[in-house]
Design a protein around this motif. Structure first.
Motif, short mmCIF file in Angstrom:
data_model
loop_
_atom_site.label_atom_id
_atom_site.label_comp_id
_atom_site.label_asym_id
_atom_site.label_seq_id
_atom_site.Cartn_x
_atom_site.Cartn_y
_atom_site.Cartn_z
N ASN A 53 28.00 3.22 71.23
CA ASN A 53 27.34 4.22 72.57
C ASN A 53 26.57 4.27 73.33
O ASN A 53 26.48 4.86 74.40
N LEU A 58 26.33 6.52 76.81
CA LEU A 58 27.21 8.29 75.58
C LEU A 58 25.68 8.22 75.19
O LEU A 58 25.35 9.28 75.09
N ASP A 59 24.72 7.32 74.48
CA ASP A 59 23.21 7.87 74.03
C ASP A 59 22.69 7.25 74.00
O ASP A 59 23.09 6.44 75.05
N ALA A 78 21.72 12.11 83.89
CA ALA A 78 23.25 12.27 83.85
C ALA A 78 24.01 11.92 84.39
O ALA A 78 25.01 11.24 84.06
N ARG A 79 23.93 11.75 85.72
CA ARG A 79 24.20 11.85 86.97
C ARG A 79 24.60 10.13 87.13
O ARG A 79 25.56 9.19 87.20
N ALA A 82 26.21 8.49 84.34
CA ALA A 82 28.10 9.44 84.81
C ALA A 82 28.43 8.25 85.41
O ALA A 82 29.64 7.78 85.78
N ALA A 83 27.95 7.93 87.03
CA ALA A 83 28.44 6.36 88.27
C ALA A 83 27.98 5.59 87.48
O ALA A 83 29.43 4.50 87.90
N ARG A 85 28.83 5.00 83.96
CA ARG A 85 29.96 4.58 83.29
C ARG A 85 31.51 4.15 84.24
O ARG A 85 32.35 3.61 84.51
N ALA A 86 31.36 5.19 85.42
CA ALA A 86 32.88 5.46 85.55
C ALA A 86 33.28 3.71 86.26
O ALA A 86 34.10 4.06 86.76
N LEU A 114 37.76 9.23 90.16
CA LEU A 114 36.60 9.38 90.12
C LEU A 114 36.13 8.57 91.48
O LEU A 114 34.78 8.89 91.08
#
Ligand code: ATP
Ligand code: MG
Lengths: 232, 392
Positions: A53, A58-59, A78-79, A82-83, A85-86, A114
Motif C-alpha cells: 500500500n 495509498l498510504d 492527494a492530487r 492520484a495522478a 497512480r492513474a 481517467l
C-alpha cells in the motif's frame, strides 16, 4: 547505475492503536529495479499488504524514506498521488475489485477515461489488454457473470491497459484454483517479459513464489531474506 | 468523463435505476398534482367570489361592518345623481343592507336583508326573480342561498314571515316567498341572509334610493363619493379567502414534504444504504487514480441524473394528464360540491403556474443534489486503505 524504480531506506510504519501503536514495518531497506518480477512473502501479519500500500501511494510511511518512480511518497499531496497512480501504477486485488455496475469492457476502459485518452485510442488499448488476458469474448459480461479466473484476468487487463510502469498484486491467486493461478501467472510473466513492466506480488502461494525471479521475505515487518532466483 | 461514467452507472444499475426514476417520477407527479389542484382551487374560489359578491372592487359606507348587524341602520346613504347613470349602464350595482329576523317554522333567525336591483347583470345572483310586478304584493319574492335553505329547512315556494326595523326605528313585518334557492359556492352571500329587490327594500325601510355598498364592474371606475365611503379593493376582499386557503394549503405542504422525503429516501437508498458495498468500490476508484473530488462528483452526478430522468419522464407522461386536468378538470363527487366550500364547484380544474413549477423543480433538484452528495462525501473522506478493506 540506473536509479531503482522503488527505493526504500529504513522504512517504518506505525499503526496508531491503543497501546502506543503497532509497528507493522521497521528498518526496511529495499531496492526494486525496473523490470522486476518479485514477491513479498512471509507469515500473515508480517506487513506485506502494508508495504504494498505504501509503494502504491495509498498510504504513507511513518519513518524512513521511500521513493516510487522518482517521487518521495510522503511528499505527494492527494492530487499528485492520484495522478501518479492513474498514470503509472496498476493494482490487482485478491478479490478482483471489479466495479459491478460496469461490464468487462467498461471496467477495463475506466483507467483510460481517467487519463482522458480519446475514444479510438481507448478502444484499441482495451482490446489489446483483453486479448493479452484472453477474455475478448466476455467483454459485454458483467463482473458477476464471470468465473473467478475470468474475473482476475479482467482485473489484470484493467491494471495493464494503461501500460503502467509498476503493477502491485496483493494475493492475486488466493481465490483461484491451480489451473487458473498458473494461467494468470503465465499471462503476467509474459507481459513482464514483453513490456518490461515491474510486478510486485504479496503472496503466501507457493505456485506464485515458483514463478518469481526474486523473493523478499518479511517477518514481523522486517526484511528476513532476499532471494534472487536464477534459471527462471 | 465523470458524467459519462455516472450515466453508465445508471445503465448498469438496471432495475434499481428504473425503480429510483419511477419513484422520483411519482414524487414529481404528486407534487405537481397537489400544487396544480391547489392553485386551480384558489383561482376558482377567487373568480367565484368576484362573480357572486365583490366584483372588481367595491365601496362601502364608512359605518358599515359586515360582521356587526347593529351598524346596518346607520350605514347607508342616498345614491348621488352622478352614479345613477353608471348603475343604468350596469357599471355599478348598489346594494342596501338591513338587519331583520326571520321566523321559519316559528324559530327566530337573525338575518341580513340585502337589496339588489332586480335588473342588475353584474353579479351572478339571480336577481331577475326578485322583480315585483304588483304594487302591493301579498308576499315579497326572495332569493336565498343553499346553505341558508338547508340550515333553516327552507325550500322553494316556502312562505316565511320577516320582521325588521325600518330606517326610522319602527318595527315592521312582511311575508317573503322563497322564489329561488340559488346554488352559490360563495357562503358570504348565502349564510343568514335573504335577497330582495333593491327598490322594494328601500321602500320597506322607508328610504329612497339609498345604498350601503357599490359593487364595481371595472376596478378603474371613479365614483367620487367623498369621505363617507371607503374603497375596498378586490385584493383586500379576497384576503380572508386567501387566509383560509393558506391554512388548507398547509395540509398540502405536509403531503408535498412527505413526497420529497420519499424522493430523498430513494436517492439515499442507492447512495447510503450501500455504503459498505460502496466502500470497496470507492477504495478501488482511489487505487485506479481518481481523486476524492472526482469520486464525490461521480456519485453526485449519479443521483442528479436520476432526477433528470425522473423529470423527463414526468414531462413526457405527466404533461397529457396535467393538460387534461388544467383544461377539462375532474368532476367532483356530489357530496363534495354540496359542501359548498369556496372554489369547490362541479369540476376541479388545476392550474399550473410556470414559476411555481420551476420553483418546485429547483427545490427537488437541490434536495436531490444534497442527498446524493452527502453520502459520497462521507465515504470518500475515508482512508483509501480502509475503504479497500471493505467487503464487496
Ligand atoms: N489500519 C491498521 N491499524 C492497526 N493495525 C493494522 C492496520 N492495518 C494492518 N495492521 C496490522 O499490521 C500488521 C501487518 O498487516 P498487513 O496487512 O500488512 O499484513 P500481511 O502481511 O499483508 O498479512 P496477510 O498475509 O494476512 O495479508 C498486522 O498485524 C495488522 O494487524
Ligand atoms: Mg495482506
Amino acid at each position: 547505475m540506473k536509479e531503482p524504480l522503488v527505493k526504500i531506506r529504513d522504512l517504518s510504519k506505525l499503526y496508531p492503536t491503543g497501546g502506543g501503536g503497532f509497528l507493522a514495518l521497521s528498518e526496511l531497506d529495499l531496492d526494486i529495479p525496473a523490470g522486476a518480477f518479485m514477491a513479498l512473502v512471509g507469515p500473515s501479519g508480517s506487513g506485506k499488504t502494508t508495504l504494498l500500500n505504501i509503494i502504491g501511494t495509498l498510504d504513507s510511511q511513518t519513518g524512513g524514506e521511500i521513493e516510487v518512480l522518482g517521487h518521495k511518497v510522503d511528499t505527494l499531496d492527494a492530487r499528485q498521488s492520484a495522478a501518479l497512480r492513474a498514470e503509472k501504477i496498476g493494482f490487482i486485488f485478491q478479490s478482483y475489485n471489479l466495479l459491478p455496475v460496469y461490464n468487462v469492457y467498461e471496467n477495463v476502459e475506466l483507467p483510460l477515461l481517467l487519463l482522458k485518452m480519446d475514444k479510438a485510442e481507448r478502444h484499441e488499448a482495451v482490446m489489446q489488454a483483453l486479448k493479452w488476458v484472453g477474455i475478448t469474448d466476455k467483454m459485454k459480461s458483467r463482473p458477476n457473470q464471470l468465473s473467478g479466473g475470468e474475473g482476475q484476468r479482467v482485473s489484470i487487463a484493467r491494471a495493464m491497459v494503461k501500460r503502467p510502469k509498476l503493477v502491485l498484486a496483493d494475493e492475486p491467486t488466493a481465490n483461484l484454483d491451480t489451473e487458473n493461478s498458473v494461467n494468470i501467472l503465465d499471462t503476467m510473466l509474459q507481459i513482464n517479459e514483453e513490456t518490461g513492466t515491474t510486478f510486485i506480488f504479496a503472496t503466501h502461494d507457493q505456485k506464485v513464489i515458483d514463478y518469481m525471479k526474486r523473493v523478499v521475505t518479511l517477518i514481523d515487518g522486517k526484511k528476513a531474506k532476499d532471494d534472487l532466483k536464477t534459471g527462471n | 468523463m465523470l458524467l459519462k461514467l455516472a450515466l453508465k452507472r445508471i445503465a448498469g444499475n438496471g432495475w434499481r435505476s428504473v425503480f429510483n426514476i419511477l419513484i422520483l417520477f411519482l414524487v414529481l407527479m404528486g407534487m405537481l398534482f397537489i400544487q396544480g389542484m391547489y392553485d386551480g382551487w384558489m383561482r376558482t374560489a377567487r373568480r367565484q367570489k368576484e362573480e357572486w359578491e365583490i366584483g372588481a372592487g367595491h365601496f362601502e359606507h364608512s359605518n358599515y361592518d359586515k360582521y356587526d348587524s347593529f351598524t346596518f341602520k346607520d350605514s347607508f346613504a342616498k345614491i348621488p345623481d352622478h352614479i345613477q347613470e353608471l348603475i343604468r349602464q350596469n357599471e355599478v350595482v348598489p346594494i342596501l343592507v338591513f338587519s331583520g329576523v326571520l321566523y321559519p317554522q316559528g324559530r327566530m333567525t337573525p338575518i341580513s336583508i340585502k337589496g339588489i336591483p332586480w335588473d342588475q347583470a353584474l353579479l351572478k345572483i339571480p336577481s331577475q326573480m326578485l322583480r315585483v310586478k304588483d304594487e302591493y304584493p301579498g308576499s315579497l319574492p326572495t332569493v336565498i342561498g343553499q346553505d341558508m335553505a338547508r340550515t333553516n329547512g327552507l325550500s322553494q315556494g316556502d312562505l316565511v314571515s320577516m320582521r325588521f326595523k325600518d330606517a326610522r326605528g319602527v318595527f315592521n313585518a312582511y311575508d317573503i316567498e322563497i322564489v329561488k334557492v340559488m346554488a352559490t359556492p360563495v357562503s358570504s352571500i348565502d349564510e343568514s341572509q335573504v335577497w330582495i329587490d333593491f327598490t322594494v327594500l328601500n321602500s320597506l325601510v322607508a328610504l329612497q334610493n339609498s345604498a350601503t355598498l357599490f359593487i364595481l364592474k371595472d376596478e378603474a371606475t371613479q365614483l367620487n363619493l367623498g369621505s363617507n365611503w371607503r374603497y375596498i379593493s378586490q385584493k383586500k376582499s379576497l384576503e380572508d379567502v386567501l387566509a383560509m386557503m393558506k391554512a388548507d394549503q398547509a395540509g398540502g405542504y405536509v403531503v408535498i414534504a412527505l413526497l420529497l422525503f420519499l424522493a430523498m429516501i430513494a436517492i439515499f437508498d442507492t447512495q447510503i444504504l450501500a455504503v459498505f458495498k460502496r466502500r470497496k468500490e470507492i477504495g478501488t476508484l482511489i487505487a485506479l487514480g481518481m481523486t476524492r473530488r472526482q469520486i464525490i462528483r461521480l456519485f453526485t452526478y449519479e443521483g442528479c441524473l436520476y432526477m433528470v430522468f425522473g423529470t423527463i419522464l414526468t414531462a413526457i407522461l405527466g404533461l397529457p394528464l396535467f393538460i387534461h386536468l388544467g383544461t377539462k378538470g375532474i368532476p367532483l363527487p356530489q357530496e363534495l360540491s354540496n359542501l359548498n366550500v369556496g372554489g369547490f364547484s362541479e369540476t376541479m380544474k388545476s392550474y399550473y403556474d410556470p414559476l411555481t413549477i420551476l420553483f418546485m423543480l429547483i427545490m427537488v433538484f437541490v434536495l436531490t443534489l444534497f442527498a446524493s452528495w452527502l453520502p459520497a462525501a462521507k465515504i470518500a473522506r475515508m482512508k483509501a486503505t480502509q475503504a479497500l478493506r471493505g467487503k464487496v
